[in-house]
Design an enzyme around this catalytic site. Structure first.
Site, mmCIF file in Angstrom:
data_model
loop_
_atom_site.group_PDB
_atom_site.id
_atom_site.type_symbol
_atom_site.label_atom_id
_atom_site.label_comp_id
_atom_site.label_asym_id
_atom_site.label_seq_id
_atom_site.Cartn_x
_atom_site.Cartn_y
_atom_site.Cartn_z
ATOM 1 N N TRP A 116 0.823 -1.216 0.000
ATOM 2 C CA TRP A 116 0.000 0.000 0.000
ATOM 3 C C TRP A 116 0.852 1.259 0.000
ATOM 4 O O TRP A 116 0.465 2.266 -0.584
ATOM 5 C CB TRP A 116 -0.989 -0.027 1.162
ATOM 6 N N ASP A 185 -0.978 6.893 6.706
ATOM 7 C CA ASP A 185 -2.123 6.082 6.307
ATOM 8 C C ASP A 185 -2.293 5.020 7.383
ATOM 9 O O ASP A 185 -1.462 4.125 7.530
ATOM 10 C CB ASP A 185 -1.857 5.434 4.946
ATOM 11 N N LYS A 209 -12.489 -0.902 8.192
ATOM 12 C CA LYS A 209 -11.677 -1.851 8.956
ATOM 13 C C LYS A 209 -12.158 -1.894 10.411
ATOM 14 O O LYS A 209 -12.623 -2.913 10.887
ATOM 15 C CB LYS A 209 -10.208 -1.458 8.911
#
Length: 373
Positions: A116, A185, A209
């Site tokens: 990511w 992030d 999440k």
């Protein structure tokens, strides 16, 4: 640990238990799902569903205020930080960060820690020059580059990190104090542990999440980073303009916001972030201890960098992986397939995953190894 419920070599569930180990959208607590089910047709005795509430009305403004206050209390957010409820997921912010935080031609630092982070770098490069302070790519992203190896630029507009690499099973254990704004992030491990908020210039996280459902990205941004938008940047994507309008410059993702408010309340009821951190460590340690003691399973990540949230591992005999996943699903253990770029197995242990789910997984893994090891 509960005794094995897979007699006679069968991988069928014996009690009807079902646990969702998906990386996202992730499982929700049963209490939150029950409240959504109850309130969906008629929210707060208004005669309207929460799906139909005007975002400019007092009831929904009150909901947004409650969500923000709940977040501020959980994290201890100082008053010089703003909370923004933005559209889309964290991927949208990959390009919006340089457009909001950098002057034209100014560069930013990025830590390349996994899948990511690499995606964030590729998108940010479309809008600004970047300096990669360190990279774990040379070792297959099996460890996080230590801080002493980072080649930081003191003139950078910000330094970007990915606190938890969902695909690679890595997690930063400590956050540095830098001379430039630290941007993180935190999509996968947001609200799983207390944070030193003052060390960050900006934190962003997708909601699906630990904060509810997809469609919402939450930002915590320090006041001094709210700059006038660049020419050509659409107004809804401007952090400064959204802050001025309290995240109501345009219609916010109302249902996702409602779910986030419920999740924040639930997190507080469970004991807050210290309790979430203890639970995460306990669940992940049980799983990693089982893997490390096994002859069938192995974890490629350096132990000190392993994620407490997304445990990634492989089978020594990869030919057994389809069998493992198929039998796991029959046993009520769902969505254990690793990320497509990495393969193997991934067990996501978000806040809503109960200890019983991990115990059920361990019982299955032990039974599977006895039959196939």
């Amino acid at each position: 640990m509960a005794s094995s419920c897979f007699p006679d070599g069968a991988a069928a569930a014996c009690s009807g238990e079902r646990y969702n180990f998906a990386a996202g959208p992730a499982m929700l607590p049963s209490a939150v799902l029950a409240q959504i089910r109850e309130e969906l047709p008629d929210w707060q005795a208004s005669g309207l569903s929460v799906l139909e509430q005007p975002f400019t009305g007092s009831p929904f403004k009150g909901l947004m205020h409650q969500a923000e206050q709940g977040l501020r209390e959980l994290l201890g957010i100082p008053p010089n930080y703003r909370v923004l409820f933005m559209h889309g997921g964290a991927t949208c912010q990959f390009g919006l960060l340089p457009l909001n935080l950098l002057a034209p031609g100014q560069s930013a630092d990025y830590l390349e820690s996994g899948y990511w982070a690499t995606k964030a770098i590729a998108e940010a490069r479309r809008h600004a020059p970047l300096n990669i302070v360190a990279s774990g790519a040379g070792h297959g992203f099996r460890a996080t580059p230590p801080l002493e190896q980072w080649r930081l630029d003191p003139q950078a507009g910000y330094c970007h990190i990915t606190s938890n690499e969902t695909a690679n099973g890595l997690q930063l254990q400590h956050f540095p104090e830098l001379s430039v704004p630290l941007v993180a992030d935190m999509s996968s491990d947001f609200l799983t542990r207390p944070l030193p908020i003052e060390r960050f210039g900006l934190i962003y996280a997708s909601a699906q999440k630990n904060l509810g459902v997809a469609g919402l990205c939450l930002l915590i941004v320090r006041d001094d980073l709210l700059k006038a938008p660049r020419a050509g940047l659409p107004s809804p994507f401007s952090y400064a303009l959204q802050a001025e309008q309290q995240s109501r410059l345009c219609t916010p993702p109302t249902f996702a916001l409602y779910c986030a408010a419920l999740m924040l309340r639930w997190t507080g009821q469970q004991g807050g972030l210290k309790a979430m951190a203890r639970a995460s460590l306990h669940k992940s340690r049980l799983l990693y201890q089982h893997i490390d003691a096994s002859d069938l399973y192995h974890c490629r990540q350096r132990p000190a960098d392993r994620s407490a949230i997304n445990a990634c591992f492989h089978l020594h005999d990869e030919r057994l992986l389809p069998v493992f996943l198929r039998e796991a699903e029959l046993a009520g253990l769902l969505n254990l397939q690793g990320h497509a770029a990495v393969g193997g197995v991934r067990a996501s242990l978000y806040n809503a995953m109960p200890l019983a789910g991990v115990e059920h997984l361990l019982a299955f893994m032990g039974d599977f190894e006895r039959r196939h090891g």
